[in-house]
Design a protein around this motif. Structure first.
Motif, PDB file in Angstrom:
ATOM      1  N   ALA A  56       0.925  -0.906  -0.534  1.00 57.39           N
ATOM      2  CA  ALA A  56       0.291  -0.123  -0.143  1.00 57.39           C
ATOM      3  C   ALA A  56       0.826   1.271   0.457  1.00 57.39           C
ATOM      4  CB  ALA A  56      -1.314  -0.320   1.114  1.00 57.39           C
ATOM      5  N   ALA A  57       1.863   1.391   0.570  1.00 57.08           N
ATOM      6  CA  ALA A  57       2.720   2.317   0.987  1.00 57.08           C
ATOM      7  C   ALA A  57       3.665   2.631  -0.380  1.00 57.08           C
ATOM      8  CB  ALA A  57       4.091   2.496   2.650  1.00 57.08           C
ATOM      9  N   ASP A  58       3.984   1.526  -0.979  1.00 49.84           N
ATOM     10  CA  ASP A  58       5.040   1.709  -1.975  1.00 49.84           C
ATOM     11  C   ASP A  58       4.184   1.915  -3.168  1.00 49.84           C
ATOM     12  OD1 ASP A  58       6.471   2.707  -0.293  1.00 49.84           O
ATOM     13  OD2 ASP A  58       8.037   1.499   0.332  1.00 49.84           O
ATOM     14  N   GLY A  59       3.458   1.181  -3.691  1.00 54.44           N
ATOM     15  CA  GLY A  59       2.611   0.565  -4.534  1.00 54.44           C
ATOM     16  C   GLY A  59       2.752   0.861  -5.729  1.00 54.44           C
ATOM     17  N   GLY A  60       2.703   0.340  -6.786  1.00 52.35           N
ATOM     18  CA  GLY A  60       3.553   0.672  -7.951  1.00 52.35           C
ATOM     19  C   GLY A  60       3.926  -0.194  -8.979  1.00 52.35           C
ATOM     20  N   PHE A  61       5.117  -0.026  -9.153  1.00 47.37           N
ATOM     21  CA  PHE A  61       6.047  -1.246 -10.098  1.00 47.37           C
ATOM     22  C   PHE A  61       7.615  -0.232  -9.666  1.00 47.37           C
ATOM     23  CE2 PHE A  61       4.972   1.896 -13.940  1.00 47.37           C
ATOM     24  CZ  PHE A  61       5.541   2.400 -14.368  1.00 47.37           C
ATOM     25  N   ARG A  62       8.434  -2.010  -9.813  1.00 44.19           N
ATOM     26  CA  ARG A  62      10.434  -1.745 -10.019  1.00 44.19           C
ATOM     27  C   ARG A  62      10.642  -1.652 -11.402  1.00 44.19           C
ATOM     28  NH1 ARG A  62      11.042  -1.055  -3.852  1.00 44.19           N
ATOM     29  NH2 ARG A  62       9.376  -0.905  -2.801  1.00 44.19           N
ATOM     30  N   THR A  63      11.811  -1.355 -11.818  1.00 47.05           N
ATOM     31  CA  THR A  63      13.237  -2.011 -12.779  1.00 47.05           C
ATOM     32  C   THR A  63      14.151  -2.014 -11.651  1.00 47.05           C
ATOM     33  OG1 THR A  63      13.221   0.133 -14.146  1.00 47.05           O
ATOM     34  CG2 THR A  63      11.317  -0.602 -14.317  1.00 47.05           C
ATOM     35  N   PHE A  64      14.343  -2.928 -12.450  1.00 47.46           N
ATOM     36  CA  PHE A  64      15.714  -3.483 -11.756  1.00 47.46           C
ATOM     37  C   PHE A  64      16.873  -3.885 -13.490  1.00 47.46           C
ATOM     38  CE2 PHE A  64      12.641  -3.889  -9.113  1.00 47.46           C
ATOM     39  CZ  PHE A  64      12.934  -4.055  -7.438  1.00 47.46           C
ATOM     40  N   SER A  65      18.140  -4.173 -13.066  1.00 46.21           N
ATOM     41  CA  SER A  65      19.261  -4.047 -13.954  1.00 46.21           C
ATOM     42  C   SER A  65      19.891  -4.908 -13.356  1.00 46.21           C
ATOM     43  CB  SER A  65      19.808  -3.183 -14.512  1.00 46.21           C
ATOM     44  OG  SER A  65      19.920  -1.906 -13.839  1.00 46.21           O
ATOM     45  N   THR A  66      20.830  -5.401 -14.236  1.00 42.81           N
ATOM     46  CA  THR A  66      22.130  -6.045 -13.789  1.00 42.81           C
ATOM     47  C   THR A  66      22.838  -6.130 -14.921  1.00 42.81           C
ATOM     48  OG1 THR A  66      23.295  -7.710 -12.885  1.00 42.81           O
ATOM     49  CG2 THR A  66      21.527  -8.340 -14.530  1.00 42.81           C
TER      50      THR A  66
END
Length: 735
Positions: A56-66
């Motif tokens: 709820a607090a940080d909702g949305g989406f995240r992207t990550f890379s390597t």
């Protein structure tokens, strides 16, 4: 396992599947520390990991890379879009020459497209799509190269066309069609075969995607399966379906014959959180490709990844590390979406047009809206209504009501409220709410302005109801009653004269072994004055208990009746009409049922409201009853979670539909609208100046904050009954 030969054309010679555990995938917790339901490995020069954030607090989406030049399997966060708590974030490739992320947050139901490369929102992409959505999947037509997204919700799928240019993106609805379940897991083959199932489901379904406005036929692929996630692998010669469950992935070929299974190792106490994404390209980290999925483990939550190196060979699958979703599979692509249909419909073989949803006319040039916006608004785009003040909803048919107050946030996963009426001082009445999760589990007690007065710990109570004046020893007490999921019991606590809660002897009543409660309600017999407690489980098994007290004041219960409610689908909310001797049950996927409530009554029910009629959507959640003081008048209210709205029916048979309302933003007071609503409670008592004809309390799943984002804790909205029913109806109740 049962495989149905009639279900799919290639299933005629199938035998029950047996699996050899002949491969192992070692997992790495690649991105952790957040709650997720789905992950996707995005094809790029260096793989990008995409994950929804369901908190709820940080909702949305995240992207990550390597880094593609190292052997690290740990991904580093590159962006976090706080669009609101969501389950939906998927890649769509080559939209106007760029890759985009298709996202729809639960709090506002607005679809947006984001540029993968820059992370920025793409102009023109916003589309309001009211509903409770679980999963989405992209399909690129092999004949036209057009991109389509199938969005799964409560027994429905919406098909979208996603197109764009270098400057903008458009998301246009093609059609909406029904499916037999709430789709929570899905996978797509390049040929358009779409597979789906419910969460932790046992039945696998499919339909054939097409560039058409005709609803596809939904077919049963197999039953008696265990499905927690789906995925697909595309070799040069065949497509393979992956079915994940427990710590295993079962693999089937395109004819649904078993190829074997791969065990998942490396994460203790693994729980698969969603679908399996497959990357079929070479990188330093994954020379033969990789898989990724959301997980919960003994030590962490987030996204797990695993290399496919040696796995495919063990399963007898020819590796294809050159698969690229950017590549158009059609050598010479011809789109059926043509200028002849104003680019808003499909051109048919007879030179006529089949228009996308929201367009009409011989050449699909006319913009239309559902029900002409019900006479309460103007058509502002394809199926986009601009509603007049006081109206809301996709077609402006919902009465728009503003909450006067909202409760202070309390507990991680709220559900149902009850209203306790003070015997002599109505303005000192209290609102009692439930938290059914381990975060803040128990009851909350609030005043009529939403101020938290007490948090009372209980074992994950769900629905709550008030019992007035139960004889206990030489006096009588008021009680709050709920089914507690944490310890599988009936929970009863005393409501004192000032509305606070305290323990009472015998307040925890056991249930039969292996019976896991889900919902509950109470009933006081007008014939015998005996008090009864109802409880149900997910199998719709209702138990009815008589509640009483021993001579020394200890509460006790005795089972007096059991029956299966509704048609056997998942049930939860219920409410009793004590004067009429009825109990009303909400069956989440199908509608509302009425039963006689006396313990010796018939176990045959009557369904008076069905999902699909009068705008009722699944899931059917909370139920409440507003009675008239001197007669059988009054209203039944039900929360329709799929549309974040509430339907009102007449209390008296045949329970005619009256109206639908929803809670909208009260900008003056900084109170947001309701989303994914669960339980509700209402009374017609005159309480104070704010609630002169009564009060309606509704659960809000994701409370949006003024500073952005959503609260990690649940809240409830407090609305005046007169604003919901109108002054004439509210006054007629006579309190």
């Amino acid at each position: 396992m049962k495989i149905f030969a009639r279900s799919l054309p290639w299933a005629a010679a199938l035998l029950p599947a047996t699996f050899a555990q002949n491969a192992t995938i070692t997992l790495t917790p690649a991105a952790t520390g957040f709650d997720s339901d789905n992950a996707a490995l995005i094809y790029a020069s260096s793989p990008i990991l995409l994950a929804n954030d369901g908190s709820a607090a940080d909702g949305g989406f995240r992207t990550f890379s390597t880094s593609n030049s190292t052997n690290s399997t740990i991904f580093t966060e590159r962006s976090h879009e706080r669009s609101g708590r969501t389950k939906i974030a998927i890649p769509v490739y080559d939209v106007g020459g760029r890759d985009v992320i298709f996202n729809i947050p639960s709090p506002n139901s607005v679809i947006r497209a984001y540029d993968v490369a820059t992370g920025s929102e793409i102009a023109g992409s916003q589309k309001y799509q009211l509903g409770d959505w679980s999963v989405a999947r992209n399909w690129r037509s092999q004949t036209s190269g057009e991109n389509y997204v199938f969005l799964f919700g409560k027994k429905m799928v919406v098909q979208f066309l996603v197109r764009g240019s270098s400057d903008d993106a458009q998301i246009l609805e093609v059609q909406t069609f029904s499916i037999p379940i709430e789709g929570e897991t899905a996978a797509v083959f390049p040929n358009g075969q779409v597979f789906f199932s419910g969460g932790e489901g046992d039945t696998l379904y499919s339909f054939q995607a097409a560039e058409s406005t005709t609803a596809p036929e939904v077919r049963t692929v197999g039953e008696d399966l265990k499905i927690e996630g789906l995925g697909a692998y595309h070799s040069n010669s065949s497509d393979y379906l992956l079915i994940a469950h427990d710590d295993m992935i079962d693999v089937y070929d395109a004819s649904f014959s078993p190829k074997g299974s791969a065990s998942l190792e490396g994460i203790a106490d693994l729980s698969i959180g969603g679908d399996v994404s497959v990357l079929q390209s070479v990188s330093a980290n994954y020379p033969s490709g990789a898989i990724a999925f959301a997980f919960e483990g003994e030590d962490d939550t987030g996204i797990a990844t695993g290399s496919l190196e040696s796995t495919l060979t063990s399963l007898g699958i020819q590796a294809n590390i050159n698969f690229d979703p950017h590549t158009k599979l059609c050598g010479y692509c011809v789109s059926p979406i043509s200028d002849a249909c104003s680019n808003n419909g499909f051109s048919l073989v007879n030179s006529t047009c089949s228009c996308l949803a929201g367009f009409a006319g011989a050449d699909c040039s006319q913009i239309t809206c559902q029900n002409d916006c019900s006479g309460h608004g103007s058509c502002d785009g394809p199926n986009v209504c601009k509603c007049e003040a006081g109206w809301a909803g996709p077609d402006c048919s919902f009465v728009a009501v503003k909450a006067k107050y909202e409760t202070e946030a309390n507990g991680g996963d709220g559900d149902d409220p009850a209203i306790w009426i003070h015997a002599t001082k109505p303005d000192q009445s209290r609102i009692i709410t439930t938290t059914k999760s381990q975060g803040g589990e128990g009851f909350g007690v609030f005043d009529l302005e939403g101020k938290l007065l007490q948090h009372f710990i209980a074992q994950e109570p769900n629905n709550v109801d008030i019992i007035y004046g139960l004889p206990v020893g030489n006096h009588s007490v008021d009680l709050a009653y709920a089914a507690c999921r944490g310890d599988n019991t009936l929970c009863l606590v005393e409501v004192t004269s000032d509305g606070s809660l305290k323990n009472i002897t015998g307040g925890t009543q056991t249930l039969p072994e292996d019976y896991e409660p889900y919902g509950s309600c109470t009933y006081l017999s007008p014939k015998t004055k005996k008090q009864y407690l109802f409880v149900n489980n997910k199998k719709a098994e209702y138990l009815q208990y008589e509640l009483s007290a021993t001579a020394n004041g200890t509460l006790q219960t005795s089972l007096v009746r059991n029956f299966t409610g509704g048609s056997g689908g998942q049930v939860e909310g219920c409410v009793a009409d004590e004067a009429a001797g009825y109990i009303f049950l909400g069956e989440e996927p199908s509608g509302i049922w009425r039963y006689e409530a006396e313990p010796d009554a018939s176990n045959e029910g009557f369904q008076f409201a069905k999902v699909g009629d009068d705008g009722l959507h699944a899931d059917v959640e909370g139920l409440t009853l507003v009675t008239a003081k001197n007669d059988t008048g009054g209203f039944i209210m039900v929360s329709s979670q799929g549309i974040s709205a509430y339907l009102v029916y007449e209390r008296a048979p045949p329970h005619k539909y009256v109206t639908t309302f929803t809670i909208v933003d009260n900008e003056e007071k900084g109170i947001d609208h309701v989303t994914n609503t669960d339980g509700l409670a209402a009374v017609a008592n005159k309480l104070n100046a704010d609630f002169p004809y009564g009060l309606v309390v509704t659960h809000d799943d994701a409370n949006e904050l003024a500073e952005g984002g959503t609260s990690a804790e649940a809240s409830f909205k407090l609305t005046s009954l007169v604003d919901v029913l109108g002054e004439e109806r509210a006054k007629a109740l006579g309190y």
